[in-house]
Design a protein around this motif. Structure first.
Motif, mmCIF file in Angstrom:
data_model
loop_
_atom_site.group_PDB
_atom_site.id
_atom_site.type_symbol
_atom_site.label_atom_id
_atom_site.label_comp_id
_atom_site.label_asym_id
_atom_site.label_seq_id
_atom_site.Cartn_x
_atom_site.Cartn_y
_atom_site.Cartn_z
ATOM 1 N N UNK A 76 -16.062 11.864 -20.297
ATOM 2 C CA UNK A 76 -17.344 12.529 -20.122
ATOM 3 C C UNK A 76 -17.263 13.915 -20.739
ATOM 4 N N UNK A 77 -18.060 14.148 -21.749
ATOM 5 C CA UNK A 77 -18.068 15.451 -22.421
ATOM 6 C C UNK A 77 -19.350 16.190 -22.032
ATOM 7 N N UNK A 78 -19.223 17.435 -21.667
ATOM 8 C CA UNK A 78 -20.356 18.267 -21.268
ATOM 9 C C UNK A 78 -20.395 19.494 -22.175
ATOM 10 N N UNK A 79 -21.321 19.467 -23.146
ATOM 11 C CA UNK A 79 -21.377 20.540 -24.137
ATOM 12 C C UNK A 79 -21.711 21.886 -23.496
ATOM 13 N N UNK A 84 -14.365 18.482 -21.268
ATOM 14 C CA UNK A 84 -14.192 17.054 -21.544
ATOM 15 C C UNK A 84 -13.305 16.534 -20.419
ATOM 16 N N UNK A 85 -13.825 15.558 -19.687
ATOM 17 C CA UNK A 85 -13.074 15.006 -18.550
ATOM 18 C C UNK A 85 -12.813 13.531 -18.784
ATOM 19 N N UNK A 86 -11.704 13.040 -18.241
ATOM 20 C CA UNK A 86 -11.442 11.605 -18.302
ATOM 21 C C UNK A 86 -10.889 11.138 -16.976
ATOM 22 N N UNK A 87 -11.259 9.906 -16.639
ATOM 23 C CA UNK A 87 -10.797 9.321 -15.384
ATOM 24 C C UNK A 87 -10.227 7.943 -15.694
ATOM 25 N N UNK A 88 -9.213 7.527 -14.917
ATOM 26 C CA UNK A 88 -8.548 6.254 -15.225
ATOM 27 C C UNK A 88 -9.448 5.065 -14.944
ATOM 28 N N UNK A 89 -9.366 4.073 -15.807
ATOM 29 C CA UNK A 89 -10.003 2.779 -15.546
ATOM 30 C C UNK A 89 -8.959 1.905 -14.856
ATOM 31 N N UNK A 90 -9.281 1.385 -13.679
ATOM 32 C CA UNK A 90 -8.283 0.598 -12.950
ATOM 33 C C UNK A 90 -8.002 -0.737 -13.627
ATOM 34 N N UNK A 92 -5.955 -1.690 -16.008
ATOM 35 C CA UNK A 92 -5.621 -1.820 -17.432
ATOM 36 C C UNK A 92 -4.308 -1.099 -17.676
ATOM 37 N N UNK A 93 -3.298 -1.846 -18.101
ATOM 38 C CA UNK A 93 -2.039 -1.226 -18.496
ATOM 39 C C UNK A 93 -1.171 -0.830 -17.315
ATOM 40 N N UNK A 94 -0.211 0.035 -17.591
ATOM 41 C CA UNK A 94 0.800 0.399 -16.604
ATOM 42 C C UNK A 94 0.751 1.886 -16.248
ATOM 43 N N UNK A 95 -0.319 2.558 -16.613
ATOM 44 C CA UNK A 95 -0.432 3.984 -16.282
ATOM 45 C C UNK A 95 -1.862 4.285 -15.848
ATOM 46 N N UNK A 96 -1.983 5.301 -15.016
ATOM 47 C CA UNK A 96 -3.298 5.815 -14.605
ATOM 48 C C UNK A 96 -3.283 7.285 -14.966
ATOM 49 N N UNK A 97 -4.203 7.689 -15.828
ATOM 50 C CA UNK A 97 -4.182 9.071 -16.303
ATOM 51 C C UNK A 97 -5.590 9.647 -16.253
ATOM 52 N N UNK A 98 -5.700 10.814 -15.653
ATOM 53 C CA UNK A 98 -6.970 11.526 -15.614
ATOM 54 C C UNK A 98 -6.737 12.969 -15.994
ATOM 55 N N UNK A 99 -7.820 13.671 -16.281
ATOM 56 C CA UNK A 99 -7.635 15.081 -16.607
ATOM 57 C C UNK A 99 -8.864 15.690 -17.218
ATOM 58 N N UNK A 100 -8.669 16.880 -17.753
ATOM 59 C CA UNK A 100 -9.799 17.595 -18.352
ATOM 60 C C UNK A 100 -9.322 18.650 -19.332
ATOM 61 N N UNK A 101 -10.182 18.895 -20.310
ATOM 62 C CA UNK A 101 -10.119 20.087 -21.147
ATOM 63 C C UNK A 101 -11.221 21.024 -20.662
ATOM 64 N N UNK A 102 -10.909 22.301 -20.519
ATOM 65 C CA UNK A 102 -11.916 23.320 -20.218
ATOM 66 C C UNK A 102 -11.778 24.422 -21.265
ATOM 67 N N UNK A 103 -12.884 24.734 -21.937
ATOM 68 C CA UNK A 103 -12.863 25.703 -23.034
ATOM 69 C C UNK A 103 -13.560 26.989 -22.611
ATOM 70 N N UNK A 104 -12.941 28.114 -22.955
ATOM 71 C CA UNK A 104 -13.556 29.421 -22.752
ATOM 72 C C UNK A 104 -13.766 30.061 -24.108
ATOM 73 N N UNK A 105 -14.999 30.350 -24.446
ATOM 74 C CA UNK A 105 -15.295 30.850 -25.785
ATOM 75 C C UNK A 105 -15.211 32.353 -25.885
#
Length: 159
Positions: A76-79, A84-90, A92-105
């Motif tokens: 999910x990207x919020x201009x 930019x955030x991501x959440x794991x899809x259950x 699928x595969x052998x890892x669960x990874x979530x996180x975010x980028x936060x930008x300060x201009x």
């Protein structure tokens, strides 16, 4: 000993500043294939539709301990918020990874904060747990640090 599933959790934060403007940085990070092109050792990035992607990384290690990390996320990207955030899809595969980028201009530079957490599961003989956990954790951190270095180069260097 019989194989068991060993889960390696991680929770990492990186902060750095680059010489590119926030709009340029956001455009790359919000475009998952463009962002992923800077991540080392990706075998395949599969577009699952609906802002979801499956990552398949190269195998690491040597037989009998070969580990391939596979996971999927919804992005999910919020201009406006420059996140930019991501959440794991259950399931699928052998890892669960979530996180975010936060930008300060700033005018001519962008401060980036990467938060990334999750877990990687590997099926291995139980006796190997003490050996494997630090190796998997270390490999994971090396990949993320290389990704950050590649992005820093892409964005004109660090401030």
């Amino acid at each position: 000993s019989p194989p068991m599933s060993i889960t390696v959790p991680f929770d990492l934060r990186y902060e750095f500043e680059v010489k590119a403007g926030a709009d340029e940085v956001f455009a790359v990070l919000a475009d998952v294939p463009a962002s992923a092109s800077h991540f080392p050792h990706v075998d395949r990035l599969v577009d699952l539709g609906d802002h979801c992607y499956r990552w398949e990384l190269h195998k690491v290690g040597v037989a009998p301990v070969e580990i391939q990390t596979v996971y999927a996320c919804r992005y999910m990207a919020d201009r406006k918020k420059r996140t930019v955030r991501w959440s794991p899809l259950p399931g699928i595969g052998n890892a669960r990874i979530g996180g975010s980028w936060t930008l300060g201009g700033r005018k001519k530079s962008t401060r980036l904060v990467l938060d990334i957490q999750g877990e990687i599961s590997v099926a291995l003989p139980g006796l190997m747990k003490a050996v494997v956990v630090p190796v998997v954790a270390g490999e994971n951190e090396k990949l993320i640090e290389q990704y950050i270095d590649n992005l820093i180069q892409r964005f004109g260097g660090e401030v």
